[in-house]
Write a protein that holds these residues in place. Structure first.
Motif, PDB file in Angstrom:
ATOM      1  N   ARG A 183       0.915  -1.293  -0.006  1.00 54.44           N
ATOM      2  CA  ARG A 183      -0.022   0.024   0.020  1.00 54.44           C
ATOM      3  C   ARG A 183       0.780   1.195   0.135  1.00 54.44           C
ATOM      4  NH1 ARG A 183      -5.546  -2.292  -0.168  1.00 54.44           N
ATOM      5  NH2 ARG A 183      -5.040  -4.282   0.616  1.00 54.44           N
ATOM      6  N   HIS A 219       1.023   3.370   2.329  1.00 52.60           N
ATOM      7  CA  HIS A 219       1.620   3.434   3.512  1.00 52.60           C
ATOM      8  C   HIS A 219       2.855   2.607   3.924  1.00 52.60           C
ATOM      9  CE1 HIS A 219       1.884   3.348   8.112  1.00 52.60           C
ATOM     10  NE2 HIS A 219       2.237   1.926   7.778  1.00 52.60           N
ATOM     11  N   SER A 230      -0.683  14.736   5.059  1.00 54.71           N
ATOM     12  CA  SER A 230      -1.097  13.280   5.219  1.00 54.71           C
ATOM     13  C   SER A 230      -2.662  13.424   4.782  1.00 54.71           C
ATOM     14  CB  SER A 230      -0.877  12.846   6.485  1.00 54.71           C
ATOM     15  OG  SER A 230      -1.651  13.487   7.517  1.00 54.71           O
ATOM     16  N   LYS A 231      -3.342  14.316   5.056  1.00 56.81           N
ATOM     17  CA  LYS A 231      -4.838  14.081   4.689  1.00 56.81           C
ATOM     18  C   LYS A 231      -5.055  14.107   3.181  1.00 56.81           C
ATOM     19  CE  LYS A 231      -6.139  17.449   8.493  1.00 56.81           C
ATOM     20  NZ  LYS A 231      -6.716  18.654   9.110  1.00 56.81           N
ATOM     21  N   SER A 232      -4.241  14.534   2.464  1.00 57.11           N
ATOM     22  CA  SER A 232      -4.560  14.462   0.850  1.00 57.11           C
ATOM     23  C   SER A 232      -4.036  13.089   0.287  1.00 57.11           C
ATOM     24  CB  SER A 232      -3.474  15.316   0.212  1.00 57.11           C
ATOM     25  OG  SER A 232      -2.303  15.038   0.385  1.00 57.11           O
ATOM     26  N   LEU A 233      -3.361  11.943   1.285  1.00 58.58           N
ATOM     27  CA  LEU A 233      -2.778  10.753   0.830  1.00 58.58           C
ATOM     28  C   LEU A 233      -3.940   9.836   1.288  1.00 58.58           C
ATOM     29  CD1 LEU A 233       0.760  10.715   1.779  1.00 58.58           C
ATOM     30  CD2 LEU A 233      -0.191  10.750  -0.325  1.00 58.58           C
ATOM     31  N   ASN A 234      -3.966   8.900   0.370  1.00 58.99           N
ATOM     32  CA  ASN A 234      -5.106   7.626   0.709  1.00 58.99           C
ATOM     33  C   ASN A 234      -3.796   6.403   1.062  1.00 58.99           C
ATOM     34  OD1 ASN A 234      -6.699   5.391   1.079  1.00 58.99           O
ATOM     35  ND2 ASN A 234      -7.358   5.067  -1.194  1.00 58.99           N
ATOM     36  N   ALA A 259      -4.274   3.643   2.314  1.00 58.70           N
ATOM     37  CA  ALA A 259      -4.637   2.417   2.039  1.00 58.70           C
ATOM     38  C   ALA A 259      -4.552   1.806   0.640  1.00 58.70           C
ATOM     39  CB  ALA A 259      -6.046   2.028   2.766  1.00 58.70           C
ATOM     40  N   GLN A 260      -4.396   2.737  -0.202  1.00 63.00           N
ATOM     41  CA  GLN A 260      -4.371   2.360  -1.423  1.00 63.00           C
ATOM     42  C   GLN A 260      -3.152   1.697  -1.861  1.00 63.00           C
ATOM     43  OE1 GLN A 260      -4.432   5.789  -4.247  1.00 63.00           O
ATOM     44  NE2 GLN A 260      -4.588   4.676  -5.958  1.00 63.00           N
TER      45      GLN A 260
END
Length: 216
Positions: A95, A97, A112-116, A118-119
């Motif tokens: 992922r 992460h 970090s808010k703009s990142l997914n 878990a993708q």
């Protein structure tokens, strides 16, 4: 005279008995020593057999280890607000992460808010971590284009920054970076159709991008 002859006979009997006794004693004394090499030979054969079995087991284990498949890996490019940007190998199925952690984790300036996180990431993917300032700029760009005309929405391939290209529908972070790299290496795009020279961008993608990009 007869007495002397009798004594001689007695001595002969004693001598004969002594010789027989020595012969028998020597036979029994020599018999174990003749068996010893046989026992030693059997012991050596057993040790040799055990050694061969051990070697065979080691060879089998070695072959099994060589035949075991290596874990599949993917290569990703981690950039932006991470402590150690660079190219890293990760197991298939990793992922965002995992990629960020491989690059040393987020910096204090990272948004970090703009990142997914878990993708899932794929091979040759670009994982870009923006800073808080970049996020604000992209939001301003997005709000500005919303109120603009259709023509103003188009992003200029020859002037757009990486962040602006990443906002274009149909372009991901990697393709946006490929466009920047091609532009720097070969000069400005003369037409949108020249995007076909960029790796990973085909005719169908170009047709869709014509509504969002320009070279004016």
């Amino acid at each position: 005279m007869e007495a002397i002859i009798e004594k001689i006979k007695e001595y002969k009997i004693i001598v004969i008995c002594a010789v027989l006794g020595l012969a028998l004693g020597g036979f029994f004394l020599l018999k174990p020593s003749t068996q010893t090499p046989v026992k030693e030979t059997n012991l050596q054969a057993e040790v040799s057999a055990v050694s061969k079995d051990s070697s065979s087991e080691k060879e089998v284990k070695k072959e099994e280890k060589e035949e075991s498949p290596e874990q599949d890996l993917i290569t990703v490019d981690v950039k932006g607000a991470v402590k150690s940007p660079g190219i890293y190998d990760l197991p298939v199925g990793s992922r965002v992460h995992d990629a960020v952690q491989k690059a040393g984790g987020l910096t204090e300036e990272a948004d970090s808010k703009s990142l997914n996180l878990a993708q899932k990431v794929s091979d040759e993917a670009l994982v870009y971590v923006p800073t808080k300032g970049e996020e604000s700029a992209s939001q301003q760009t997005a709000s500005g284009t919303t109120s603009s005309t259709s023509k103003d929405k188009k992003v200029n391939l020859n002037k757009a920054s990486l962040e602006e290209l990443k906002q274009v529908k149909g372009l991901g972070g990697k393709r946006a970076q490929d466009i920047i790299d091609h532009r720097e290496a070969n000069g400005k795009f003369k037409s949108v159709d020249e995007l076909k020279k960029v790796s990973g961008i085909g005719a169908k993608t170009i047709e869709k991008l014509k509504d969002y990009v320009t070279v004016d």
